[in-house]
Design a protein around this motif. Structure first.
Motif, short mmCIF file in Angstrom:
data_model
loop_
_atom_site.label_atom_id
_atom_site.label_comp_id
_atom_site.label_asym_id
_atom_site.label_seq_id
_atom_site.Cartn_x
_atom_site.Cartn_y
_atom_site.Cartn_z
N VAL A 279 4.38 -3.70 14.61
CA VAL A 279 4.00 -4.40 13.37
C VAL A 279 2.74 -3.48 12.88
O VAL A 279 1.76 -3.16 13.77
N ILE A 280 2.55 -3.12 11.54
CA ILE A 280 1.61 -2.26 11.16
C ILE A 280 0.83 -2.97 10.08
O ILE A 280 1.32 -3.67 9.07
N VAL A 281 -0.42 -3.24 10.15
CA VAL A 281 -1.33 -3.70 9.16
C VAL A 281 -2.29 -2.37 8.54
O VAL A 281 -2.81 -1.73 9.15
N VAL A 282 -2.11 -2.54 7.18
CA VAL A 282 -3.04 -1.57 6.68
C VAL A 282 -3.95 -2.14 5.68
O VAL A 282 -3.79 -3.14 4.83
N PHE A 291 -0.14 4.64 3.09
CA PHE A 291 0.32 3.84 4.29
C PHE A 291 0.70 2.41 4.13
O PHE A 291 1.55 2.04 4.84
N PHE A 292 0.60 2.10 2.70
CA PHE A 292 1.40 0.77 2.71
C PHE A 292 2.66 0.76 2.55
O PHE A 292 3.16 -0.07 2.87
N LYS A 293 3.46 1.92 2.38
CA LYS A 293 4.66 2.01 2.47
C LYS A 293 5.22 2.08 3.68
O LYS A 293 6.40 1.60 3.91
N LYS B 222 11.59 0.07 6.97
CA LYS B 222 10.97 -1.09 6.95
C LYS B 222 11.28 -2.02 5.91
O LYS B 222 11.75 -1.80 4.78
N LYS B 223 11.03 -3.39 6.09
CA LYS B 223 11.39 -4.33 4.91
C LYS B 223 10.64 -4.32 3.86
O LYS B 223 10.88 -4.79 2.64
#
Ligand code: FAD
Ligand code: AMP
Lengths: 321, 247
Positions: A279-282, A291-293, B222-223
């Motif tokens: 899981v990635i949080v930006v 990075f949001f992509k 990614k979703k």
């Protein structure tokens, strides 16, 4: 016939990656109808028999203090001997600093095909196919090992630790010590900190943090989450943070369960080192940051306002505030 | 002192990663090739620095590859190094590559063999350790610092959560990473000079690869990102806790 797993330890303790490698070896033994054994070189303060709970039957130990000073050539010679004595068909390492030092040499010595950075159990239904990371996390390769003896090094955090019941038989192997060519002069370990490659959560800061004096909230959040800290390359290049924290294509590659990126734009070379995170949080003040992509959760906002809120929320969750 | 630096060719770090031929081949069309960053920035530059301190030192570069590796090895020569060797073969697997390099190094009288930490395409971290074993030399992997006093090298190696300092006598094999040296840019003199430096092409040894890539896969996409308003940042922690079950 059996599977042989390398037990990695430091300062008398087994490394977390050792439990992953043992669980992997035990599952592979089950899959191929053999048994899993392990090799332990040097002395530890923990109970080697207890490693049986990860599914291995036997631990072959060479209980010599001299072996605690890690010398790859000596290790390779001993492991090759044990592997041959028990007719190991697969030898399993963790793809960490020890595995990287030993597995390739062992492969060349035994003419046993090697796949490093494996991320799953091999497909043994037809031949022997191992899935590994390539292109710095941007793709996977399925690699066929064509030799009768095979060596796999498993990526940290790629395979779950499976603990059950059981105790392993510890067999002491007598071996004549040999003068090591490599002399270990000193070891420096950042005490109390979680090694970046083993961490389940990583909090990372980029140039958006503006300067080294602003790392307080990153460190505080990391501490609350039992996380390791990381950074982007320019941050390490500028000396704001130590080199060892630089993640990315030319830094450390990590695959934690949670990666929190603060003030990092998300350049392709940065992503290459972190895109295997589950899981990635930006957090970035620019809503258009690339990075949001690649993120699962995002907050478009100023790090200096967002971080205190997150710290407060974690404290509340933990009953600390 | 004689130093051998292992140079590999990799797609540029921004190259689009895609596959053709039923996912069996890397789609190389339009891809820019570079010297593997670890080989260039750390292994080669550290070797050049050692030569700057000891001008009698000789640096050889070696690559295992077909003629399309020539521009890469020329670029490496422009940074520094006295001559280049190319073993004319497709680098089938790490063992094949290491065997070719070991065969050249065997009677080459090298005191030091430098490799990069890993190639950024295959990510093997394997070739250096294999060369060392084939030559029965000590191997220090993941070196972040390298100092030489006479015949004795002091090397700082990065390990999980810390570093180890080791002392070893030459000859030896070292895999290099960040910290070893500062990245350099080739200058005009180097580029001109590289044109006249020797690049020898050698025939490969008959060696059987131990492994083979049968196919590639791209990671699942990614979703899509779930955005949380900044005013309400605390909501992230709730989601991580309840939805992603990570805390
Ligand atoms: C061959 C090569 C290899 C490379 N290898 C790596 C590598 O391994 N790792 C790596 O990281 N990079 C690597 N790079 C560099 C990479 O291309 C980027 O330059 C780098 O990742 C950018 O770092 P950054 O995101 O910290 O900084 P920037 O790109 O400057 O981004 C800073 C971000 O912070 C945001 N920001 C600013 N202020 C705030 C605020 N108050 N609150 C929230 N957000 C804010 C900005 O919107 C911006 O998105 C490599 C480059 C090359 C050419
Ligand atoms: N084809 C090649 N020719 C010369 N050196 C290579 C080649 N492939 C890998 N190397 C060297 O070995 C290092 C490790 O590569 P790898 O084991 O593929 O990660 C690289 O950084 C290079 O220094």
């Amino acid at each position: 016939m059996s599977i042989l797993v390398f037990i990695d330890h430091a300062d008398g303790h087994f490394k977390k990656t050792t439990y992953e490698a043992l669980s992997y070896g035990a599952a592979l033994a089950k899959q191929t109808g053999t048994q899993a054994e392990a090799v332990l070189l040097g002395t530890v303060s923990e109970d080697a028999a207890s490693l049986g709970k990860y599914g291995i039957q036997k631990v072959h130990q060479v209980n010599q203090e001299a072996l605690n000073a890690f010398d790859p050539q000596t290790y390779i010679r001993i492991i090759a001997g044990i592997a041959q004595a028990i007719q190991a068909t697969v030898i399993v390492f963790s793809h960490n600093s020890s595995g990287k030092a030993i597995a390739p040499g062992l492969s060349a010595r035994l003419k046993a095909g090697l796949v490093t950075g494996a991320i799953a159990l091999p497909d043994t239904s037809q031949g022997f196919l191992v899935k590994k990371n390539v292109f710095s996390g941007k793709a996977f390769a399925i690699v066929s090992i064509k030799t009768p003896v095979r060596i796999i090094s498993l990526n940290p955090n790629a395979y779950p630790v499976v603990a059950g019941e059981g105790s392993a038989e510890v067999v002491q192997e007598a071996l004549a010590p040999e003068a090591a060519k490599v002399k270990l002069k000193s070891v420096v370990r950042a005490s109390g900190e979680i090694p970046l490659t083993e961490a389940e959560i990583v909090v990372s800061g980029g140039r958006g943090m503006k300067g080294p004096e602003n790392w307080g909230p990153i460190e505080e959040l990391a501490k609350l989450l039992h996380a390791a800290t990381a950074c982007s390359r320019p941050v390490a290049d500028a000396g704001w943070r130590p080199h060892g924290e630089h993640v990315g294509q030319t830094g450390v590659a990590i695959a934690p369960n949670l990666y929190i990126a603060v003030g990092i734009s998300g350049a392709i070379q940065h992503l290459a080192g972190v895109n295997r995170s589950k899981v990635i949080v930006v957090i970035n003040k620019d809503p258009e940051a690339p990075f949001f992509k690649a993120a699962d959760y995002g907050i478009a906002g100023d790090a200096f306002e967002v971080l205190p809120k997150l710290i407060g929320a974690v404290k509340k969750l933990r009953g600390l505030a | 002192m004689k130093i051998l630096v292992c140079i590999s060719k990799t797609p540029d770090t921004t190259a689009k990663i895609a596959f053709t031929d039923n996912n069996r081949k890397f789609a190389a069309d339009g891809v820019q090739w570079i010297i593997n960053p670890y080989d260039e920035w750390y292994a080669l530059v550290r070797a050049i620095e050692l030569k700057e301190k000891d001008p009698s030192a000789v640096i050889h570069l070696i690559t295992v590859g077909t003629a399309d590796a020539d521009p890469i090895i020329r670029k490496a020569l422009a940074l520094g190094g006295d001559e280049a060797l190319r073993v004319n073969a497709d680098g089938q697997d790490s063992f094949f590559i290491a065997s070719q390099i070991a065969a050249v190094a065997k009677d080459g009288g090298y005191d030091l063999i430098f490799t990069g930490k890993e190639t950024i395409d295959y990510n093997g971290s394997s070739v250096g350790g294999m060369i060392a074993a084939l030559l029965d030399l000590p191997y220090i992997s993941l070196a972040a610092k390298f100092d030489l006093a006479g015949n004795s090298a002091t090397i700082v190696r990065e390990v999980e959560g810390g570093e180890e300092t080791e002392e070893v006598s030459l000859p030896l094999v070292v895999s290099c990473q960040k910290g070893m040296a500062e990245q350099r840019i080739p200058n005009m003199k180097g580029i001109m000079g590289a044109r006249t430096k020797p690049l020898k092409v050698l025939d490969p040894q008959p060696v059987e690869a131990l492994t083979e890539i049968v196919s590639f896969e791209l990671p699942p996409t990614k979703k899509g990102v779930k955005m949380i308003p900044a005013e309400n940042a605390e909501e992230l922690i709730r989601l991580l806790h309840e939805e992603a079950k990570l805390m």
